[in-house]
Design an enzyme around this catalytic site. Structure first.
Site, PDB file in Angstrom:
ATOM      1  N   LYS A 153       0.747  -0.904   0.047  1.00 19.61           N
ATOM      2  CA  LYS A 153      -0.072  -0.086  -0.065  1.00 19.61           C
ATOM      3  C   LYS A 153       0.627   1.299   0.055  1.00 19.61           C
ATOM      4  CE  LYS A 153       0.398   2.002   3.387  1.00 19.61           C
ATOM      5  NZ  LYS A 153       1.685   2.692   3.786  1.00 19.61           N
ATOM      6  N   TYR A 238      -3.504   4.401   6.819  1.00 20.18           N
ATOM      7  CA  TYR A 238      -3.882   3.197   7.819  1.00 20.18           C
ATOM      8  C   TYR A 238      -5.137   3.839   8.664  1.00 20.18           C
ATOM      9  CZ  TYR A 238       0.636   0.894   7.318  1.00 20.18           C
ATOM     10  OH  TYR A 238       1.726   0.504   6.799  1.00 20.18           O
TER      11      TYR A 238
END
Length: 413
Positions: A153, A238
């Site tokens: 990511k 996140y």
């Protein structure tokens, strides 16, 4: 004596022969009965790793800090995955790392080695761990080579690139998973279960923070072309992804601000700090912050009508603590839910390996990465204009992205 078994030396204790000590083979693993008393929690199952020849072979693409410090060591704790090859633009480093991990010379590839990798039957999957700005090219090349794809990511630097990656993997008939390690970590999973169970009521407010300091102005994370942005896509993601995973719901309105110190040349291209508020159709409001300019802190707190569910070190590689504040009769209590720590990278490697072996859809597929990219673009737009930005549901997701997600991760053990 004759050819029979020799007698054990005098004083040697007899070998165990009861199931409590020897265990028994059940379902392809050795199982032991619970030897502890009712007052103690039962022990976890004994590890049952697959034989090396049955595990999914990975080629790790990119040998930067994350690969060397976290991902390569994690293969030692994996049960379904094994390291089969490495790919890097630094030949000397790649050869050294290969020797350190016992790989043969022909398991070392340069970034121009996709055709040769395609012909390697020992590699079934690749783990893309290169800068964000080259994820698309790496994923498209991996798909063309017929390899299953696990990609770090953020998925890419634009939603258009994400769509190209999804299309390339679909065309090649390979799986695509985005490495949202926190969704496989036991404490984060416990928060998701608490939020969805309603044990302490439904979430009303969420606070998520991810911050750290950064230096070395020449690093790629401070270059927009390679990173796509600053603290938001690197560590603020996140907060965004975990909030969505906890609620199983998509935001419909976003407000945001970004800030960079005007006298700090590190932030000529990307932001230092991002603050964004997510509004959800259920009425939940999530306040999220990320910053490159503060002392390291990574926290997630869910507020309900009857409890505060606090996950300390929520987005860190280790050190998670889950503490629940709630009423206990006439008193206030703060209870800690103690869970055995597990290597997050090993858990995600094994999850993707299981999906490959059993032909399952990953828990965090490419569509998950695309949705986060769409939302980050809305965050930047809200910060640019100063006005709230409305966002719609993911295409084809119906009532929520959960319908596109694969199975829950296996319980480690």
């Amino acid at each position: 004596m004759g050819g029979g078994a020799q007698a054990a030396p005098a004083g040697t204790p007899p070998a165990p022969s009861v199931p409590a000590d020897t265990g028994a083979v059940q379902g392809g693993r050795v199982m032991f009965p619970n030897w502890r008393g009712a007052g103690d929690r039962p022990p976890a199952p004994s590890p049952a790793p697959q034989p090396p020849g049955q595990r999914v072979g990975y080629c790790v693409v990119g040998l930067g800090r994350l690969s060397l410090d976290e991902i390569l060591p994690a293969f030692g704790e994996a049960k379904r995955a094994r390291l089969a090859a490495v790919m890097s633009g630094s030949p000397d480093k790649a050869k050294l790392v290969a020797r350190q991990y016992g790989l043969p010379d022909d398991a070392v590839y340069g970034y121009d080695g996709w055709d040769r990798l395609k012909a390697n039957p020992n590699v079934q999957a690749v783990y893309i761990v290169t800068p964000n700005g080259v994820h698309r090219d790496n994923v498209v090349a991996a798909a063309a080579a017929g390899k299953q794809v696990l990609c770090e990511k953020p998925m890419a630097v634009s939603s258009d690139e994400c769509r190209e990656m999804i299309a390339a993997c679909a065309k090649a008939g390979v799986k695509l998973m985005i490495a949202y390690r926190c969704q496989y970590e036991p404490h984060n999973r416990a928060v998701i279960k608490l939020a969805r169970s309603g044990e302490f009521g439904r979430p009303r407010l969420i606070q998520a923070f991810n911050g750290q300091t950064t230096g070395l102005p020449e690093q790629w994370r401070l270059r927009k072309a390679l990173a796509g942005g600053g603290s938001l896509p690197d560590i603020g993601l996140y907060c965004l992804n975990t909030t969505r995973a906890v609620l199983g719901e998509e935001p419909n309105l976003i407000q945001a601000q970004i800030h960079s110190p005007p006298d700090d040349l590190k932030y000529r291209e990307v932001e230092e700090t991002a603050s964004f508020t997510l509004h959800f159709p259920s009425g939940v409001i999530a306040q999220c912050l990320s910053s490159y300019g503060v002392y390291e802190a990574r926290s997630l707190t869910l507020h309900t009508g009857t409890a505060a569910i606090d996950l300390q070190n929520a987005f860190a590689y280790q050190g998670q603590r889950l503490i629940i504040g709630h009423r206990d009769g006439k008193n206030a209590a703060r209870d800690e839910k103690v869970l055995s720590p597990k290597n997050q990278f090993a858990l995600e490697l094994d999850h993707f390996a299981r999906c490959i072996q059993e032909d399952l859809r990953p828990r965090t597929p490419g569509e998950e990465g695309l949705q986060d990219q769409v939302l980050m673009e809305a965050i930047y737009e809200a910060a640019r204009t100063g006005a709230p930005v409305k966002v719609g549901p993911p295409p084809g997701a119906g009532s929520g992205l959960d319908v596109t997600r694969g199975p829950e991760p296996e319980e480690p053990g």
